[in-house]
Design an enzyme around this catalytic site. Structure first.
Site, PDB file in Angstrom:
ATOM      1  N   LYS A  50       0.847  -1.210   0.000  1.00 38.80           N
ATOM      2  CA  LYS A  50       0.000   0.000   0.000  1.00 38.80           C
ATOM      3  C   LYS A  50       0.870   1.242   0.000  1.00 38.80           C
ATOM      4  O   LYS A  50       2.038   1.213   0.406  1.00 38.80           O
ATOM      5  CB  LYS A  50      -0.933   0.020   1.217  1.00 38.80           C
TER       6      LYS A  50
ATOM      7  N   LEU B 213       5.431   0.551   3.265  1.00 33.04           N
ATOM      8  CA  LEU B 213       4.532   0.005   2.240  1.00 33.04           C
ATOM      9  C   LEU B 213       3.624  -1.096   2.786  1.00 33.04           C
ATOM     10  O   LEU B 213       2.862  -1.703   2.028  1.00 33.04           O
ATOM     11  CB  LEU B 213       5.355  -0.528   1.057  1.00 33.04           C
ATOM     12  N   GLY B 214       3.697  -1.353   4.079  1.00 35.06           N
ATOM     13  CA  GLY B 214       2.754  -2.283   4.712  1.00 35.06           C
ATOM     14  C   GLY B 214       2.971  -3.744   4.366  1.00 35.06           C
ATOM     15  O   GLY B 214       2.031  -4.541   4.477  1.00 35.06           O
ATOM     16  N   GLY B 215       4.186  -4.117   3.986  1.00 38.91           N
ATOM     17  CA  GLY B 215       4.422  -5.488   3.527  1.00 38.91           C
ATOM     18  C   GLY B 215       4.056  -6.550   4.564  1.00 38.91           C
ATOM     19  O   GLY B 215       3.309  -7.485   4.264  1.00 38.91           O
ATOM     20  N   GLY B 216       4.563  -6.407   5.783  1.00 34.54           N
ATOM     21  CA  GLY B 216       4.269  -7.397   6.827  1.00 34.54           C
ATOM     22  C   GLY B 216       2.785  -7.464   7.138  1.00 34.54           C
ATOM     23  O   GLY B 216       2.222  -8.545   7.336  1.00 34.54           O
TER      24      GLY B 216
ATOM     25  N   ASP C 101      -2.456  -1.539  10.517  1.00 30.62           N
ATOM     26  CA  ASP C 101      -2.709  -1.489   9.070  1.00 30.62           C
ATOM     27  C   ASP C 101      -3.318  -2.779   8.533  1.00 30.62           C
ATOM     28  O   ASP C 101      -3.733  -2.826   7.369  1.00 30.62           O
ATOM     29  CB  ASP C 101      -1.399  -1.233   8.295  1.00 30.62           C
TER      30      ASP C 101
HETATM   31  O1  C5P Z   1      -0.143  -1.264  15.135  1.00 33.50           O
HETATM   32  P1  C5P Z   1       1.289  -1.469  14.833  1.00 33.50           P
HETATM   33  O2  C5P Z   1       1.878  -2.608  15.604  1.00 33.50           O
HETATM   34  O3  C5P Z   1       1.604  -1.571  13.381  1.00 33.50           O
HETATM   35  O4  C5P Z   1       2.015  -0.154  15.322  1.00 33.50           O
HETATM   36  C1  C5P Z   1       3.410  -0.088  15.585  1.00 33.50           C
HETATM   37  C2  C5P Z   1       3.646   1.051  16.561  1.00 33.50           C
HETATM   38  O5  C5P Z   1       3.335   2.292  15.944  1.00 33.50           O
HETATM   39  C3  C5P Z   1       2.759   0.989  17.775  1.00 33.50           C
HETATM   40  O6  C5P Z   1       3.351   0.249  18.804  1.00 33.50           O
HETATM   41  C4  C5P Z   1       2.650   2.453  18.182  1.00 33.50           C
HETATM   42  O7  C5P Z   1       3.795   2.856  18.880  1.00 33.50           O
HETATM   43  C5  C5P Z   1       2.663   3.163  16.850  1.00 33.50           C
HETATM   44  N1  C5P Z   1       1.312   3.471  16.341  1.00 33.50           N
HETATM   45  C6  C5P Z   1       0.606   4.529  16.884  1.00 33.50           C
HETATM   46  N2  C5P Z   1      -0.641   4.837  16.392  1.00 33.50           N
HETATM   47  C7  C5P Z   1      -1.175   4.142  15.362  1.00 33.50           C
HETATM   48  C8  C5P Z   1      -0.461   3.065  14.791  1.00 33.50           C
HETATM   49  C9  C5P Z   1       0.784   2.757  15.300  1.00 33.50           C
HETATM   50  O8  C5P Z   1       1.077   5.195  17.801  1.00 33.50           O
HETATM   51  N3  C5P Z   1      -2.371   4.490  14.889  1.00 33.50           N
END
Ligand code: C5P
Length: 266
Positions: free
Chosen positions: A8, A90-93, A124
């Site tokens: 993405k 790019l949101g690969g994982g 994501d």
């Molecule tokens: O949700 P995900 O694990 O991809 O997010 C990684 C880190 O990015 C989270 O631990 C958080 O610190 C931050 N994050 C955030 N607000 C979001 C998405 C991610 O603060 N909406």
């Protein structure tokens, strides 16, 4: 079973505030693009994952294995062929995880709703269950599908620097007010690429200050004829959108020192 997991970009990414749970509220316009990883799934006597990219962990740090476990699916042998760089915005994982949820659900007739388990894997991941062009708020999981913008030629510049999303959120110095879904809908109906001023990414300021070479790549994309250019997500990929594939292909010739990958919106 062979499936594609598409990457993405974010047409726009406004961080609207910090939440009590440590996450941030945001407003974004997500877009899936043709660049994709490929996964295969085969029934097996134990859950396993192999990956062609040696730097990607194939233990429980990998969202693919976490997705399979979260679903409580029967064991499968999974192979992952990476094209989407990790730490590239790019949101690969996340896409790999969503593809795993969807595929294992179909393979084994698991009918449980996937939204919650997707969000438990990452902010994501819910978007990748939907794909296309989608407006999102909350952590990125409150999704409104939009009219799909397909076939827009893109050039992805992938510098070697990797950005940790958590660190990027920690570097934010200011928040932006949301525009609302109607505003994005109107821009799409009009001509999204002529609304460059409204399409902002709040991560650009702190990340470009830390990595000035990325700002230079964005400037060079505009000079090379891009109608719109921006960092994707928290970086480090810088993406340009072009009016024609000929313009995109001509621009690609001008980026010798950096990995430049042609793609399109899907
Ligand atoms: O949700 P995900 O694990 O991809 O997010 C990684 C880190 O990015 C989270 O631990 C958080 O610190 C931050 N994050 C955030 N607000 C979001 C998405 C991610 O603060 N909406």
């Amino acid at each position: 079973m062979l499936v594609r997991a598409y990457a993405k970009i974010n047409w726009s990414l406004r961080i609207t505030g910090k939440r009590a749970d440590g996450y941030h509220d945001l407003e974004t316009l997500f877009q899936t693009i043709s660049l994709h990883d490929s996964l295969t799934f085969a029934e097996s006597d134990r859950l396993s994952l192999t990956c062609d990219e040696p730097f990607i962990p194939v233990d429980d740090r990998n969202l693919v294995l976490r997705a399979a476990r979260a679903l409580n699916a029967p064991p499968v042998a999974i192979t992952l062929r990476k094209e989407i760089p990790s730490g590239g915005g790019l949101g690969g994982g996340s896409s790999d995880a969503a593809a795993t949820l969807v595929t294992l659900s179909a393979m084994f007739g698991i009918s449980k709703p996937l939204d919650e388990v997707a969000l438990s894997l990452g902010s994501d991941v819910p978007f990748f269950l939907v794909g296309g062009t989608a407006y999102a708020t909350g952590r990125g999981e409150i999704l409104t599908p939009m009219q799909r913008l397909t076939g827009i030629p893109l050039l992805l510049l992938m510098p070697p620097e990797r950005v940790s999303t958590a660190r990027a959120f920690g570097m934010l110095r200011h928040y932006s007010p949301p525009l609302g879904s109607d505003c994005y809908r109107a821009m799409i109906d009009d001509d999204l690429l002529s609304h460059v001023a409204e399409l902002v990414n709040d991560f650009e300021e702190p990340i470009f200050n830390a990595l000035p070479g990325l700002r230079a790549l964005k400037t060079r994309l505009y000079k090379a004829g891009a109608a719109w250019a921006a960092m994707s997500g928290s970086g480090s990929t810088i993406v340009g959108a072009f009016r024609t594939t000929a313009k995109r292909d001509a621009a690609r010739e001008r980026f010798g020192g950096v990995r430049a990958v042609a793609a399109e919106t899907v």
